[in-house]
Design a protein around this motif. Structure first.
Motif, PDB file in Angstrom:
ATOM      1  N   TYR A  59       0.826  -1.212   0.000  1.00 36.34           N
ATOM      2  CA  TYR A  59       0.000   0.000   0.000  1.00 36.34           C
ATOM      3  C   TYR A  59       0.859   1.260   0.000  1.00 36.34           C
ATOM      4  N   LEU A  60       2.003   1.218   0.674  1.00 42.08           N
ATOM      5  CA  LEU A  60       2.919   2.362   0.636  1.00 42.08           C
ATOM      6  C   LEU A  60       3.479   2.553  -0.772  1.00 42.08           C
ATOM      7  N   MET A  61       3.753   1.457  -1.463  1.00 41.54           N
ATOM      8  CA  MET A  61       4.261   1.558  -2.830  1.00 41.54           C
ATOM      9  C   MET A  61       3.186   2.081  -3.774  1.00 41.54           C
ATOM     10  N   ILE A  62       1.947   1.659  -3.567  1.00 48.43           N
ATOM     11  CA  ILE A  62       0.847   2.183  -4.387  1.00 48.43           C
ATOM     12  C   ILE A  62       0.761   3.699  -4.218  1.00 48.43           C
ATOM     13  N   GLY A  63       0.929   4.171  -2.986  1.00 52.43           N
ATOM     14  CA  GLY A  63       0.884   5.607  -2.724  1.00 52.43           C
ATOM     15  C   GLY A  63       2.134   6.354  -3.167  1.00 52.43           C
ATOM     16  N   GLY A  64       3.160   5.615  -3.571  1.00 54.63           N
ATOM     17  CA  GLY A  64       4.387   6.251  -4.037  1.00 54.63           C
ATOM     18  C   GLY A  64       5.258   6.800  -2.927  1.00 54.63           C
ATOM     19  N   PHE A  65       5.232   6.152  -1.765  1.00 56.34           N
ATOM     20  CA  PHE A  65       6.047   6.595  -0.633  1.00 56.34           C
ATOM     21  C   PHE A  65       7.389   5.868  -0.622  1.00 56.34           C
ATOM     22  N   GLY A  66       8.469   6.633  -0.537  1.00 56.39           N
ATOM     23  CA  GLY A  66       9.808   6.055  -0.499  1.00 56.39           C
ATOM     24  C   GLY A  66      10.047   5.175   0.713  1.00 56.39           C
ATOM     25  N   LEU A 127      17.816   1.014  -1.452  1.00 56.76           N
ATOM     26  CA  LEU A 127      17.436   1.840  -0.308  1.00 56.76           C
ATOM     27  C   LEU A 127      17.531   3.326  -0.628  1.00 56.76           C
ATOM     28  N   GLY A 128      18.382   3.678  -1.576  1.00 59.45           N
ATOM     29  CA  GLY A 128      18.481   5.081  -1.998  1.00 59.45           C
ATOM     30  C   GLY A 128      17.159   5.616  -2.529  1.00 59.45           C
ATOM     31  N   CYS A 129      16.301   4.726  -3.034  1.00 58.28           N
ATOM     32  CA  CYS A 129      14.984   5.142  -3.539  1.00 58.28           C
ATOM     33  C   CYS A 129      14.128   5.738  -2.422  1.00 58.28           C
ATOM     34  N   ALA A 130      14.404   5.342  -1.186  1.00 57.01           N
ATOM     35  CA  ALA A 130      13.625   5.843  -0.051  1.00 57.01           C
ATOM     36  C   ALA A 130      14.004   7.266   0.306  1.00 57.01           C
ATOM     37  N   ALA A 133      14.293  12.475  -3.549  1.00 59.56           N
ATOM     38  CA  ALA A 133      13.030  13.184  -3.801  1.00 59.56           C
ATOM     39  C   ALA A 133      12.377  12.719  -5.101  1.00 59.56           C
ATOM     40  N   ASN A 134      13.165  12.550  -6.137  1.00 54.22           N
ATOM     41  CA  ASN A 134      12.624  12.135  -7.433  1.00 54.22           C
ATOM     42  C   ASN A 134      12.986  10.700  -7.786  1.00 54.22           C
ATOM     43  N   GLY A 135      13.513   9.967  -6.814  1.00 58.01           N
ATOM     44  CA  GLY A 135      13.978   8.610  -7.076  1.00 58.01           C
ATOM     45  C   GLY A 135      12.901   7.679  -7.586  1.00 58.01           C
ATOM     46  N   LEU A 136      11.685   7.805  -7.041  1.00 61.72           N
ATOM     47  CA  LEU A 136      10.615   6.897  -7.444  1.00 61.72           C
ATOM     48  C   LEU A 136      10.166   7.124  -8.886  1.00 61.72           C
ATOM     49  N   LYS A 137      10.585   8.240  -9.470  1.00 63.31           N
ATOM     50  CA  LYS A 137      10.210   8.507 -10.865  1.00 63.31           C
ATOM     51  C   LYS A 137      11.211   7.907 -11.848  1.00 63.31           C
ATOM     52  N   THR A 138      12.350   7.453 -11.340  1.00 61.36           N
ATOM     53  CA  THR A 138      13.352   6.854 -12.223  1.00 61.36           C
ATOM     54  C   THR A 138      12.997   5.390 -12.470  1.00 61.36           C
ATOM     55  N   PRO A 139      13.331   4.852 -13.634  1.00 62.00           N
ATOM     56  CA  PRO A 139      13.059   3.435 -13.904  1.00 62.00           C
ATOM     57  C   PRO A 139      13.715   2.505 -12.895  1.00 62.00           C
ATOM     58  N   TYR A 140      14.877   2.904 -12.376  1.00 65.23           N
ATOM     59  CA  TYR A 140      15.624   2.113 -11.389  1.00 65.23           C
ATOM     60  C   TYR A 140      14.766   1.805 -10.163  1.00 65.23           C
TER      61      TYR A 140
END
Length: 196
Positions: A59-66, A127-130, A133-140
């Protein structure tokens, strides 16, 4: 969306998670109740409490939370600990008469321990994705969000991701409070005994 070379491995991880952390323990819980294997029942009930962090992570991933990457790592660490932590349950299971249930249960404990341990190590580079700020927008990083978003489309197609993410944050808050209470109060009082 840009393809990343490890995408098939991420999807394989989600499939293995469904098998080892949802389907098999659910079958084992029903089987243990039918066989009246109380030690296994107790361990599986404790397991489900701890493994609920995986559902919260979705659910946190659905919401886009790092923070979902941190909760995913914590779930991978806490699950193996939970499976082997309780001295009294371990003793009861060890002296339980040999049966197909005991064989499958023990095999699942070991397989899940190995799976979660390897999964925790594999998750460390992400873990850097957490913290970006814009990490979740990268394909990585966003490759990890694909399966949760498909889950949302199947089971919550009329709900907004922000609302489901909010539910994940609230659930995470309750989880952290309960875990803190366990560590600060129950662990000191009862130690590694699950019968209290």
């Amino acid at each position: 969306m840009t393809q990343v070379w490890f995408r098939p491995y991420v999807w394989m991880d989600y499939r293995l998670a469904l098998l080892f952390t949802l389907m098999i323990p659910l079958v084992l819980l029903i089987w243990a109740f039918v066989q009246k294997a109380e030690a296994m029942q107790r361990l599986l009930i404790i397991y489900w409490r701890v493994a609920s962090l995986l559902a919260i992570t979705i659910y946190l991933m659905i919401g886009g939370f790092g923070v979902s990457f941190i909760s995913a790592l914590m779930a991978r660490i806490l699950i193996p600990i939970t499976l082997w932590f309780w001295v009294d349950i371990n003793d009861e299971i060890e002296y339980h008469p040999t049966s197909p249930l005991k064989l499958v249960f023990t095999s699942w404990r070991w397989a899940t321990t190995v799976y979660c341990s390897l999964g925790a190590v594999a998750l460390l580079p992400f873990l850097g994705c957490a913290f970006s700020a814009n990490g979740l927008k990268t394909p990585y990083c966003s490759v990890w969000l694909e399966a949760p978003l498909i889950f949302k489309d199947y089971f919550h197609h009329n709900s907004k991701p922000a609302f489901l993410g909010f539910l994940g944050i609230v659930a995470l808050g309750f989880y952290v409070v309960y875990l803190s209470y366990f560590v600060a109060v129950k662990l000191g009082k009862y130690g590694r005994s699950a019968t209290h």
